[in-house]
Design an enzyme around this catalytic site. Structure first.
Site, PDB file in Angstrom:
ATOM      1  N   TRP A 341      32.478   2.248 -48.015  1.00 19.92           N
ATOM      2  CA  TRP A 341      31.655   2.026 -46.779  1.00 19.92           C
ATOM      3  C   TRP A 341      30.099   2.320 -47.469  1.00 19.92           C
ATOM      4  CZ3 TRP A 341      28.367   5.389 -44.094  1.00 19.92           C
ATOM      5  CH2 TRP A 341      27.769   4.954 -43.244  1.00 19.92           C
ATOM      6  N   HIS A 342      29.980   3.434 -48.237  1.00 21.71           N
ATOM      7  CA  HIS A 342      28.525   3.528 -48.202  1.00 21.71           C
ATOM      8  C   HIS A 342      27.742   2.561 -49.149  1.00 21.71           C
ATOM      9  CE1 HIS A 342      29.724   7.817 -47.041  1.00 21.71           C
ATOM     10  NE2 HIS A 342      28.349   8.062 -46.846  1.00 21.71           N
ATOM     11  N   GLY A 343      28.612   1.767 -50.056  1.00 20.96           N
ATOM     12  CA  GLY A 343      27.779   0.821 -50.964  1.00 20.96           C
ATOM     13  C   GLY A 343      28.720   0.110 -51.703  1.00 20.96           C
ATOM     14  N   PHE A 491      22.681   1.769 -45.925  1.00 22.86           N
ATOM     15  CA  PHE A 491      24.060   1.466 -45.834  1.00 22.86           C
ATOM     16  C   PHE A 491      24.317   1.014 -44.473  1.00 22.86           C
ATOM     17  CE2 PHE A 491      23.830   5.506 -48.297  1.00 22.86           C
ATOM     18  CZ  PHE A 491      23.977   4.728 -49.604  1.00 22.86           C
TER      19      PHE A 491
END
Length: 491
Positions: A341-343, A491
């Site tokens: 989800w962060h990257g 993000f």
């Protein structure tokens, strides 16, 4: 006439979207517009419908200044999910309701995956087939990860019956686009926020000045501490092999504090702005670096995300209801998803996976370590071990590549150079002072922080104004040539 035309041109340029100058909480333009926004908002506060329309208009403009015409994507998401939520309530069959939930989740995740992960998946496929891949020209809409998660949780909660769907599309768009939380959270839950829209609560004295206190703290964290210590941290991460091991260690510790000040500073500002407006978003950070285990860390760090992952990923996977082994697997998969989800990069997958492994080990050892609870030496060693583990993983989060991360960490053990300690402290004494301030904020009793907030709220206006002026002056003194974007802005 030429001067007037030039002035109008400059104002127009300032108020239109520019990819190189997105609107940020730490920028002067936002605060100038917010000062204009609040008197109108106060006048419309008792007129619920007009207030909703006004806040939506400001929120959409705020998003336009941050991400251009991707505001149309945000609006489209709100239309689709609001209609789906209404359909879920109307349908009688459980299978039909499930299909509507699946449709919403598939649409939301498809849009997110295209913008955020298309090039990542294509790049990896290209590496496997040894093709000649050219990256797609995709611009990531700002905040899409945050409002997508809000949208998914809303539809799922309507299906579960834990929240009633918004009566009107305007109420739902208000919830999804609420500008304090739109760009980088906190991730707001519909069951907490939608009732506040109906309640139409007016902020009292304590909430207004409590919100102002949070804003001041957030601005100091971000624009003073995080942005200043980042200048040194960037040197280390941009040249992994160019410094001594001690300097690399300071860069790691520095980034550990930088990302906390940067993100918690944003959250403080968002929560404070919302509180002044009469809305409560809840706490998002609770001094995470005083955690004595990785489990406790995730109860204190980015609380809105960790609870979202728990409720909409971990528990649906089975949580701890399927046996010990399955619990560990569910922890690992949840954190793996959290990392992704962060990257869209393997370093984020590794970061999330290692946190998942750390949580599993923490739970595995808990039956044995619980016997040592209350012993001071064990608490100190647990705190130190947790901080070291979290800090080392932040290296993989920040570095440009996995190789750079390994180089920075290994440099600590291969060329520590203790003779560089004294020159470092002399040269970067202010950096050390700011680091000590953040460390102290984690060590001092919580009641001291609560007392500082209470004293500010109850102080005379001249004292409050003086504190505000000091904060502004600090920001001016520490300001760089450009306003640094928030780390979680990407993000």
């Amino acid at each position: 006439m030429t001067t007037l035309q030039s002035l109008l041109h400059n104002v127009g340029s300032l108020l239109t979207y520019s990819p190189d100058e997105p609107m940020l909480f730490s920028g002067g333009l936002f605060w100038a517009l917010f000062i204009c926004f609040m008197p109108v908002y106060a006048l419309l506060r008792s007129r619920r419908t007009q207030m909703i329309v006004f806040v939506i208009a400001f929120s959409l403009y705020f998003y336009y200044k941050s991400s251009g015409f991707f505001l149309l994507l945000l609006a489209a998401t709100s239309i689709i999910d609001w209609h789906i939520s209404r359909a879920i309530v109307r349908l009688k069959s459980r299978a039909g309701r499930r299909r509507m939930v699946a449709l919403s989740v598939v649409v939301s995740l498809s849009v997110l995956c295209y913008f955020k992960y298309a090039n990542f998946f294509l790049w990896n496929w290209n590496a496997m087939v040894e093709g000649n891949f050219q990256p797609l020209d995709i611009v990531l809409p700002v905040g899409i990860s945050f409002y997508t998660f809000q949208s998914i949780s809303y539809v799922v909660d309507v299906y579960r019956g834990s929240v009633k769907p918004a009566d009107t599309w305007g109420e739902y768009l208000f919830f999804l686009s609420f500008f304090p939380a739109l760009i980088a959270g906190p991730i707001v839950r519909a069951n907490c926020f939608l009732p506040q829209i109906k309640e139409n609560h007016h902020a009292d004295h304590n909430e207004i000045f409590g919100g102002l206190w949070l804003i001041i703290c957030g601005v100091v964290k971000k624009a003073v501490i995080a942005d200043y210590i980042a200048q040194y941290n960037d040197l280390i991460f941009d040249n992994p092999g160019g410094y001594t091991g001690f300097e690399s260690l300071m860069g790691i510790i520095g980034y550990t504090m930088q990302i906390y000040c940067d993100f918690s500073g944003y959250s403080d500002m968002a929560i404070g702005i919302a509180l002044i407006m009469g809305f409560r978003l809840g706490i998002n950070f609770d001094r995470p670096y005083r955690s004595k285990s990785l489990t406790e860390f995730w109860h204190r760090w980015h609380i809105s995300l960790s609870t979202w992952l728990r409720d909409y990923v971990y528990i649906p996977l089975g949580g701890n209801r399927k046996g010990t082994a399955r619990t560990y697997v569910n922890n690992f998969l949840t954190m793996l998803i959290g990392g992704l989800w962060h990257g869209a990069a393997w370093k984020f997958v590794f970061w999330g996976g290692m946190h998942g492994i750390g949580l599993a080990v923490n739970k595995l050892c808990r039956p044995y370590t619980s016997r040592l609870d209350g012993k001071k030496w064990f608490e100190i060693s647990s705190l130190a071990a947790t901080l070291v583990y979290v800090s080392l993983l932040w290296v993989f989060f920040r570095a440009q590549s996995f190789g750079d991360s390994v180089a920075i960490i290994s440099n600590i053990f291969t060329s520590f150079a203790p003779e560089s300690i004294v020159p470092f402290i002399k040269t970067r004494w202010l950096w050390c002072v700011l680091m000590a301030v953040i460390a102290a904020s984690h060590i001092i009793p919580q009641r001291w922080l609560d007392e500082a907030s209470s004293r500010f709220i109850s102080s005379r206006w001249i004292v409050q104004l003086l504190i505000f002026i000091i904060a502004v002056q600090l920001v001016i003194e520490f300001a760089g040539e450009e306003v640094s974007p928030f780390i979680y802005y990407q993000f």
